[in-house]
Motif scaffolding. Structure first.
Motif, PDB file in Angstrom:
ATOM      1  N   TYR A 116       0.476  -8.888   1.628  1.00  0.00           N
ATOM      2  CA  TYR A 116       0.039  -7.519   1.377  1.00  0.00           C
ATOM      3  C   TYR A 116      -1.488  -7.541   1.245  1.00  0.00           C
ATOM      4  N   VAL A 117      -2.151  -6.692   2.043  1.00  0.00           N
ATOM      5  CA  VAL A 117      -3.615  -6.613   2.016  1.00  0.00           C
ATOM      6  C   VAL A 117      -4.012  -5.317   1.335  1.00  0.00           C
ATOM      7  N   ILE A 118      -4.902  -5.438   0.376  1.00  0.00           N
ATOM      8  CA  ILE A 118      -5.382  -4.280  -0.398  1.00  0.00           C
ATOM      9  C   ILE A 118      -6.825  -4.006   0.019  1.00  0.00           C
ATOM     10  N   ARG A 119      -7.069  -2.758   0.444  1.00  0.00           N
ATOM     11  CA  ARG A 119      -8.418  -2.345   0.824  1.00  0.00           C
ATOM     12  C   ARG A 119      -8.795  -1.120   0.005  1.00  0.00           C
ATOM     13  N   ALA A 120      -9.814  -1.282  -0.730  1.00  0.00           N
ATOM     14  CA  ALA A 120     -10.337  -0.183  -1.560  1.00  0.00           C
ATOM     15  C   ALA A 120      -9.267   0.349  -2.509  1.00  0.00           C
ATOM     16  N   GLY A 121      -8.452  -0.543  -3.073  1.00  0.00           N
ATOM     17  CA  GLY A 121      -7.445  -0.180  -4.063  1.00  0.00           C
ATOM     18  C   GLY A 121      -6.162   0.343  -3.472  1.00  0.00           C
ATOM     19  N   THR A 122      -6.052   0.317  -2.126  1.00  0.00           N
ATOM     20  CA  THR A 122      -4.835   0.826  -1.500  1.00  0.00           C
ATOM     21  C   THR A 122      -4.174  -0.299  -0.716  1.00  0.00           C
ATOM     22  N   VAL A 123      -2.873  -0.484  -0.941  1.00  0.00           N
ATOM     23  CA  VAL A 123      -2.136  -1.533  -0.257  1.00  0.00           C
ATOM     24  C   VAL A 123      -1.738  -1.062   1.119  1.00  0.00           C
ATOM     25  N   ASP A 124      -1.682  -2.002   2.053  1.00  0.00           N
ATOM     26  CA  ASP A 124      -1.428  -1.627   3.442  1.00  0.00           C
ATOM     27  C   ASP A 124       0.001  -1.217   3.708  1.00  0.00           C
ATOM     28  N   ARG A 125       0.954  -1.572   2.826  1.00  0.00           N
ATOM     29  CA  ARG A 125       2.342  -1.163   3.035  1.00  0.00           C
ATOM     30  C   ARG A 125       3.047  -1.120   1.696  1.00  0.00           C
ATOM     31  N   ALA A 126       4.159  -0.418   1.709  1.00  0.00           N
ATOM     32  CA  ALA A 126       4.878  -0.174   0.464  1.00  0.00           C
ATOM     33  C   ALA A 126       5.689  -1.395   0.058  1.00  0.00           C
ATOM     34  N   GLY A 127       6.154  -1.358  -1.211  1.00  0.00           N
ATOM     35  CA  GLY A 127       7.029  -2.410  -1.744  1.00  0.00           C
ATOM     36  C   GLY A 127       6.419  -3.165  -2.895  1.00  0.00           C
TER      37      GLY A 127
END
Length: 492
Positions: A116-127
């Motif tokens: 899971y990659v987090i960019r600017a506090g947002t994860v790239d996919r759910a779960g």
């Protein structure tokens, strides 16, 4: 040829020594062993139970440790991969970072690891749990177990610059407990088998000395006195072997003494019987003159009295250990008892040229005993002394208090100037027939029962008897008797 009784004046030939058979109960046959009741079977069962318990305890301790160790290794491996992913994603050129990240994600996915990659506090996919995203975006490291997409998984999160981050998750290893147990069952089974084998060897080692001892005891009961058990460690087995060997030696010694005693008693019985029978046949055949009839009668009477005394001694010895043996202890003045004995024994000693002396104090020598039985002991000791003391030598009868306190009891002592005894003789002086067997044919001996009877009577009366060397050169017999209980109570 039938034995002919000896006629008067004819010597009696020595009787041949006959080995007496050992009479005893028939040894019991071998008992039928029942499974589970033998020491070997029980030792094996106990050892197997101990081994099984040990295996179960080991499994209960080892399996959780093995599971936690495997999970810790999986967590460490995932943490190392998370550090590697963070290092790859930190490259500055976006194009290089995206290309390297794509390759890394594919490689990790091939290993059943989700990225899971987090960019600017947002994860790239759910779960991924929101708490994990927030912590990584805030620049914190995450490590442990979390629920990812509703399933328990290992989570490792590493922060990057600018609120970015990377999180690696891996499902918790399914069936880890089963795999660990399957990996441990063979060693545990081997431990159980080793415990079983050790138990069988130990049981056989423990049971073998007991079987040997049981066989030896059976042989002893069958009359084999030469049996001996090897003395082997451990100490308990060695003590058992020594006890059995000592028992065998004691039985052999006791039977030898019993055989010698029976032979000597039979000889003592046969001698007066032969004389009485010979004189009786001579009287019946009329070969004895009328003038010799009184002398013959006196001889027969003396032999009959000897025979009667021997039978009475045997009966007294047989009854001595019985609970109903008659004893009537009363307060007794030993000085007076010794003075009464003087009237009888002074004349008997003077008749054979032996000096009789008395040693008694002026006062009372108090004791608590049966006067008739103690007089029997004194008469027996004096008769033994008179039998061996040569003319001109003394026989001494002494009485004295056992101590300054009247509650100490009294002492009677018989000493003589005869040949006396050696130190070895003193050690067996009160054994039935021991001195009789040693000195038969060397000096005048009695039936071999007198000293044993005296010792038994004194012990039954609560006293002590001992043998030693007399100042007159012969033997000394000392009888210590208890005090009057009334004097003991008043002195306190």
């Amino acid at each position: 040829m039938a034995d002919r009784p000896a006629t008067p004046g004819e010597s009696v030939p020595a009787q041949p020594t006959v080995a007496l058979p050992v009479i005893g109960p028939r040894p019991a046959g071998p008992r039928r062993r029942r499974p589970g009741r033998t020491l070997t079977a029980r030792a094996v069962l106990v050892t197997c139970a101990v081994a099984l318990v040990s295996v179960l305890v080991t499994a209960l301790v080892a399996v959780p440790l093995a599971v936690r160790g495997q999970e810790r290794r999986d967590q460490e491996a995932l943490a190392a991969q998370a550090r590697l992913a963070a290092d790859v994603l930190r490259v500055r050129a976006p194009r290089q970072r995206d290309a390297a990240g794509e390759r890394l994600i594919r490689q990790l996915q091939e290993q059943d690891i989700d990225v899971y990659v987090i960019r600017a506090g947002t994860v790239d996919r759910a779960g991924l749990p929101r708490q994990v995203v927030n912590r990584v975006a805030a620049g914190n490291t995450v490590s442990g177990r979390r629920l990812v997409s509703g399933e328990r998984a290992l989570v490792e999160g590493r922060p990057l610059a600018g609120g970015d981050g990377v999180v690696l998750t891996r499902p918790a290893t399914p069936g880890l407990w089963g795999r660990v147990v399957r990996g441990l069952w063979l060693p545990l089974l081997a431990g159980l088998a080793a415990g079983l084998a050790a138990g069988m060897l130990l049981a056989r080692r423990l049971a073998r000395p007991i079987r040997v001892a049981a066989t030896a005891a059976a042989r002893l009961s069958a009359g084999d006195r030469a049996v001996r058990v090897p003395v082997e460690p451990p100490d308990e087995v060695a003590e058992l072997a020594l006890a059995l060997n000592g028992l065998a030696a004691a039985l052999a010694t006791s039977e030898d003494r019993q055989r010698e005693f029976l032979l000597s008693v039979s000889h003592e019985l046969r001698t007066p019987l032969t004389a009485i029978r010979g004189y009786a046949e001579a009287l019946a055949d009329g070969v004895i003159d009328a003038d010799d009839t009184p002398r013959t009668g006196r001889t027969m009477l003396a032999e009959a009295e000897h025979l009667d005394r021997l039978v009475r001694d045997l009966l007294a010895l047989a009854r001595l250990e019985a609970a109903d043996f008659p004893l009537e202890p009363v307060p007794v003045d030993l000085a007076r008892l010794a003075a009464d004995a003087e009237h009888t024994w002074a004349d008997r000693c003077a008749a054979v040229g032996v000096t009789f002396r008395m040693e008694i104090p002026d006062g009372v020598v108090s004791a608590y005993t049966d006067p008739g039985r103690i007089r029997q002991v004194v008469d027996g000791l004096l008769e033994n002394a008179l039998r061996v003391v040569p003319p001109g030598a003394p026989v001494v009868l002494a009485a004295r208090p056992a101590g300054a306190d009247p509650a100490a009891g009294g002492i009677l002592e018989v000493r003589d100037g005869g040949p006396g005894f050696t130190d070895d003789d003193l050690a067996v002086a009160f054994d039935r027939g021991a001195l009789h067997a040693r000195y038969r044919g060397v000096r005048k001996v009695g039936s071999g029962l007198g000293l044993a009877l005296a010792a038994g009577l004194v012990r039954r009366l609560g006293g002590e008897i001992s043998a030693g060397h007399a100042a007159e050169g012969g033997a000394a017999f000392t009888v210590r008797l208890p005090a009057d209980p009334y004097l003991t109570r008043t002195s306190r």
